[in-house]
Scaffold this motif. Structure first.
Motif, PDB file in Angstrom:
ATOM      1  N   GLU A  96       0.774  -1.254   0.117  1.00 43.83           N
ATOM      2  CA  GLU A  96      -0.042   0.055   0.054  1.00 43.83           C
ATOM      3  C   GLU A  96       0.818   1.322   0.045  1.00 43.83           C
ATOM      4  O   GLU A  96       0.262   2.300  -0.296  1.00 43.83           O
ATOM      5  N   LEU A  97       2.230   1.135   0.205  1.00 43.33           N
ATOM      6  CA  LEU A  97       2.981   2.315   0.477  1.00 43.33           C
ATOM      7  C   LEU A  97       3.900   2.286  -0.932  1.00 43.33           C
ATOM      8  O   LEU A  97       4.922   3.159  -1.002  1.00 43.33           O
ATOM      9  N   GLY A  98       3.698   1.475  -1.903  1.00 37.43           N
ATOM     10  CA  GLY A  98       4.562   1.376  -3.191  1.00 37.43           C
ATOM     11  C   GLY A  98       5.081  -0.064  -3.231  1.00 37.43           C
ATOM     12  O   GLY A  98       5.063  -1.011  -2.466  1.00 37.43           O
ATOM     13  N   GLU A  99       6.067   0.169  -4.166  1.00 39.31           N
ATOM     14  CA  GLU A  99       7.045  -1.337  -4.593  1.00 39.31           C
ATOM     15  C   GLU A  99       7.891  -1.401  -3.577  1.00 39.31           C
ATOM     16  O   GLU A  99       8.754  -0.424  -3.190  1.00 39.31           O
ATOM     17  N   LEU A 100       7.782  -2.741  -2.877  1.00 38.99           N
ATOM     18  CA  LEU A 100       9.148  -2.966  -1.661  1.00 38.99           C
ATOM     19  C   LEU A 100      10.079  -3.822  -2.492  1.00 38.99           C
ATOM     20  O   LEU A 100       9.622  -4.974  -3.020  1.00 38.99           O
ATOM     21  N   THR A 101      11.360  -3.575  -2.478  1.00 39.22           N
ATOM     22  CA  THR A 101      12.428  -4.078  -2.998  1.00 39.22           C
ATOM     23  C   THR A 101      13.624  -4.676  -2.165  1.00 39.22           C
ATOM     24  O   THR A 101      13.839  -3.794  -1.036  1.00 39.22           O
ATOM     25  N   GLY A 102      14.040  -5.825  -2.131  1.00 37.49           N
ATOM     26  CA  GLY A 102      15.271  -5.913  -1.559  1.00 37.49           C
ATOM     27  C   GLY A 102      16.213  -6.609  -2.353  1.00 37.49           C
ATOM     28  O   GLY A 102      16.104  -7.320  -3.546  1.00 37.49           O
ATOM     29  N   PHE A 103      17.459  -6.359  -2.328  1.00 37.54           N
ATOM     30  CA  PHE A 103      18.584  -6.522  -3.462  1.00 37.54           C
ATOM     31  C   PHE A 103      20.087  -6.932  -2.420  1.00 37.54           C
ATOM     32  O   PHE A 103      20.306  -6.463  -1.743  1.00 37.54           O
ATOM     33  N   ILE A 104      20.423  -8.212  -3.177  1.00 38.08           N
ATOM     34  CA  ILE A 104      21.647  -8.582  -2.419  1.00 38.08           C
ATOM     35  C   ILE A 104      22.662  -9.174  -3.706  1.00 38.08           C
ATOM     36  O   ILE A 104      21.958  -9.748  -4.687  1.00 38.08           O
ATOM     37  N   ALA A 105      23.710  -8.583  -3.645  1.00 41.39           N
ATOM     38  CA  ALA A 105      24.754  -9.035  -4.638  1.00 41.39           C
ATOM     39  C   ALA A 105      25.977  -9.476  -3.813  1.00 41.39           C
ATOM     40  O   ALA A 105      26.563  -8.697  -3.169  1.00 41.39           O
ATOM     41  N   ILE A 106      26.755 -10.791  -4.183  1.00 36.94           N
ATOM     42  CA  ILE A 106      27.808 -11.277  -3.522  1.00 36.94           C
ATOM     43  C   ILE A 106      28.745 -11.567  -4.527  1.00 36.94           C
ATOM     44  O   ILE A 106      28.407 -11.927  -5.704  1.00 36.94           O
ATOM     45  N   HIS A 107      29.955 -11.226  -4.522  1.00 39.98           N
ATOM     46  CA  HIS A 107      31.187 -11.577  -5.280  1.00 39.98           C
ATOM     47  C   HIS A 107      31.942 -12.666  -4.578  1.00 39.98           C
ATOM     48  O   HIS A 107      32.367 -12.479  -3.449  1.00 39.98           O
ATOM     49  N   ASP A 118      40.207 -17.578  -1.945  1.00 39.83           N
ATOM     50  CA  ASP A 118      39.573 -16.617  -2.615  1.00 39.83           C
ATOM     51  C   ASP A 118      38.883 -15.676  -1.844  1.00 39.83           C
ATOM     52  O   ASP A 118      38.607 -15.661  -0.535  1.00 39.83           O
ATOM     53  N   ASP A 119      38.539 -14.557  -2.545  1.00 39.33           N
ATOM     54  CA  ASP A 119      37.950 -13.257  -1.673  1.00 39.33           C
ATOM     55  C   ASP A 119      36.521 -13.313  -2.051  1.00 39.33           C
ATOM     56  O   ASP A 119      35.759 -13.114  -3.215  1.00 39.33           O
ATOM     57  N   PHE A 120      35.534 -13.561  -0.940  1.00 39.16           N
ATOM     58  CA  PHE A 120      34.179 -13.462  -0.906  1.00 39.16           C
ATOM     59  C   PHE A 120      33.763 -12.254  -0.318  1.00 39.16           C
ATOM     60  O   PHE A 120      34.105 -12.065   0.875  1.00 39.16           O
ATOM     61  N   TYR A 121      32.769 -11.561  -0.654  1.00 44.87           N
ATOM     62  CA  TYR A 121      32.399 -10.134  -0.118  1.00 44.87           C
ATOM     63  C   TYR A 121      31.152  -9.905  -0.692  1.00 44.87           C
ATOM     64  O   TYR A 121      30.614 -10.145  -1.734  1.00 44.87           O
ATOM     65  N   MET A 122      30.358  -9.118   0.235  1.00 38.71           N
ATOM     66  CA  MET A 122      29.112  -8.355  -0.259  1.00 38.71           C
ATOM     67  C   MET A 122      29.503  -7.307  -1.173  1.00 38.71           C
ATOM     68  O   MET A 122      30.202  -6.097  -0.593  1.00 38.71           O
ATOM     69  N   ASP A 123      28.881  -7.184  -2.343  1.00 39.01           N
ATOM     70  CA  ASP A 123      29.050  -6.071  -3.380  1.00 39.01           C
ATOM     71  C   ASP A 123      27.910  -4.837  -3.028  1.00 39.01           C
ATOM     72  O   ASP A 123      28.109  -3.850  -2.801  1.00 39.01           O
ATOM     73  N   GLU A 124      26.618  -5.447  -2.660  1.00 40.38           N
ATOM     74  CA  GLU A 124      25.805  -4.462  -2.625  1.00 40.38           C
ATOM     75  C   GLU A 124      24.572  -5.329  -1.608  1.00 40.38           C
ATOM     76  O   GLU A 124      24.649  -6.453  -2.000  1.00 40.38           O
ATOM     77  N   ALA A 125      23.906  -4.474  -0.868  1.00 39.12           N
ATOM     78  CA  ALA A 125      22.856  -5.130  -0.217  1.00 39.12           C
ATOM     79  C   ALA A 125      22.242  -3.565   0.258  1.00 39.12           C
ATOM     80  O   ALA A 125      22.504  -2.736   0.941  1.00 39.12           O
TER      81      ALA A 125
END
Length: 331
Positions: A96-107, A118-125
């Motif tokens: 009712e307040l608009g589009e709700l988005t969640g985003f996670i990107a892992i490298h 190897d290097d694992f890290y969160m690129d965006e969240a």
């Protein structure tokens, strides 16, 4: 009615009741219908409903193999290969307040180092509800630049909160950033402020971005314009930075230009040039030399979702050549 008839009637009634009870005992409950994964087309292609919910999910990313090559100031040449895997998970639903988005990107990156680690890290969240956005993500300095691999127009990723208005041909946003002045535990953090206006009318696109770093009390302004011309698109950008700050610290002034020539549907060539005035010096001020950089990037789509990239550039400040070769599979 005689005794024989009464007994026969009673036996028949008992048999009927017993048969009914036996029949009821062997009837199994029908299984509930299985809920198959449903396609969600409300937010574009690639989404599906999470079973039992009205939330749509999309999984994507890429696998990249890249070789960087070049020479240093002494003229010695070297090269380095690495592999990266990027996994993106996007969730969307209407509220009712608009589009709700969640985003996670892992490298995950393999550098072929001696340790073998190897290097694992969160690129965006981040999360976003309507125009409100909060998290750690590519801000406007990082997300928008020229289409080649040469330009230096700013790059950072911060913990931020923003409000973004998006129209048909007009976008405006304002954002507060957390700026960490030091990696030392207990040190004070500062705030940064960004504001952007973007517009697109026919073949013309324009963006004006301004930012201020309250920690060092310095700011930067950047403009980017694009024009569809002939078989490609021409790009022009300029930056003014009052002194080195979180948003831009390469030079006091810079101008960059590029032309993305779409030779065929699969083949693209992008020549680029950038000039810097009053570059950053060792003492942290803009008292360094002027210099320039020039080069070209070639993109080729081998098949759908598989692309190659070759980029070569010359940097006047170090008097050296460098570039990269990239092979990337998107999904």
């Amino acid at each position: 009615m005689n005794i024989k008839s009464l007994l026969l009637g009673s036996a028949a009634a008992l048999a009927a009741v017993s048969g009914a009870q036996a029949a009821d005992a062997i009837i199994a409950a029908e299984p509930e219908p299985m809920e198959y994964v449903r396609v969600c087309d409300a937010f574009g292609t690639g989404y599906f409903y999470i079973p039992g919910t009205e939330t749509c999910l999309k999984v994507g990313g890429y696998i990249r193999f890249e070789v960087n090559f070049g020479e240093d100031i002494s003229g010695s040449s070297d090269w380095d290969a690495f592999t990266r895997g990027r996994l993106e998970v996007i969730s969307k639903s209407d509220t009712e307040l608009g589009e709700l988005t969640g985003f996670i990107a892992i490298h995950g990156e393999g550098q072929n180092q001696v340790t073998g680690e190897d290097d694992f890290y969160m690129d965006e969240a981040y999360l976003q509800l309507g125009g409100f956005k909060a998290g750690n993500y590519l801000n406007w300095w990082d997300a928008n630049d020229l289409p080649g691999e040469l330009d230096d127009l700013g790059s950072n990723r911060l913990n931020s909160i923003a409000y973004i208005y998006t129209g048909d041909a007009f976008t405006a946003g304002i954002q507060l950033d957390e700026i960490q002045e030091s990696d030392i535990p207990g040190s004070d953090n500062e705030l940064g402020l960004e504001a952007v206006i973007q517009a697109s009318v026919g073949p013309v696109g324009a963006e004006l971005l301004g930012s201020y770093d309250f920690g060092v009390e310095e700011g930067a302004i950047r403009a980017i314009g694009s024009l569809e011309a002939g078989p490609g698109t021409f790009y022009l950008s300029g930056i003014y930075s009052s002194n080195p700050n979180e948003y831009y610290s390469s030079a006091e002034w810079t101008v960059a230009a590029a032309y993305a020539w779409k030779a065929t549907e699969k083949f693209e060539v992008i020549p680029e040039f950038q000039y810097f005035w009053s570059s950053a010096a060792a003492d942290g001020s803009f008292t360094g030399d002027d210099y320039w950089a020039a080069g070209a990037t070639v993109n080729y789509a081998v098949v759908e979702n598989l692309t190659t990239k070759v980029s070569v550039a010359y940097h006047d400040d170090t008097e050296s050549w460098g570039g990269l070769f990239r092979l990337q599979r998107d999904f």
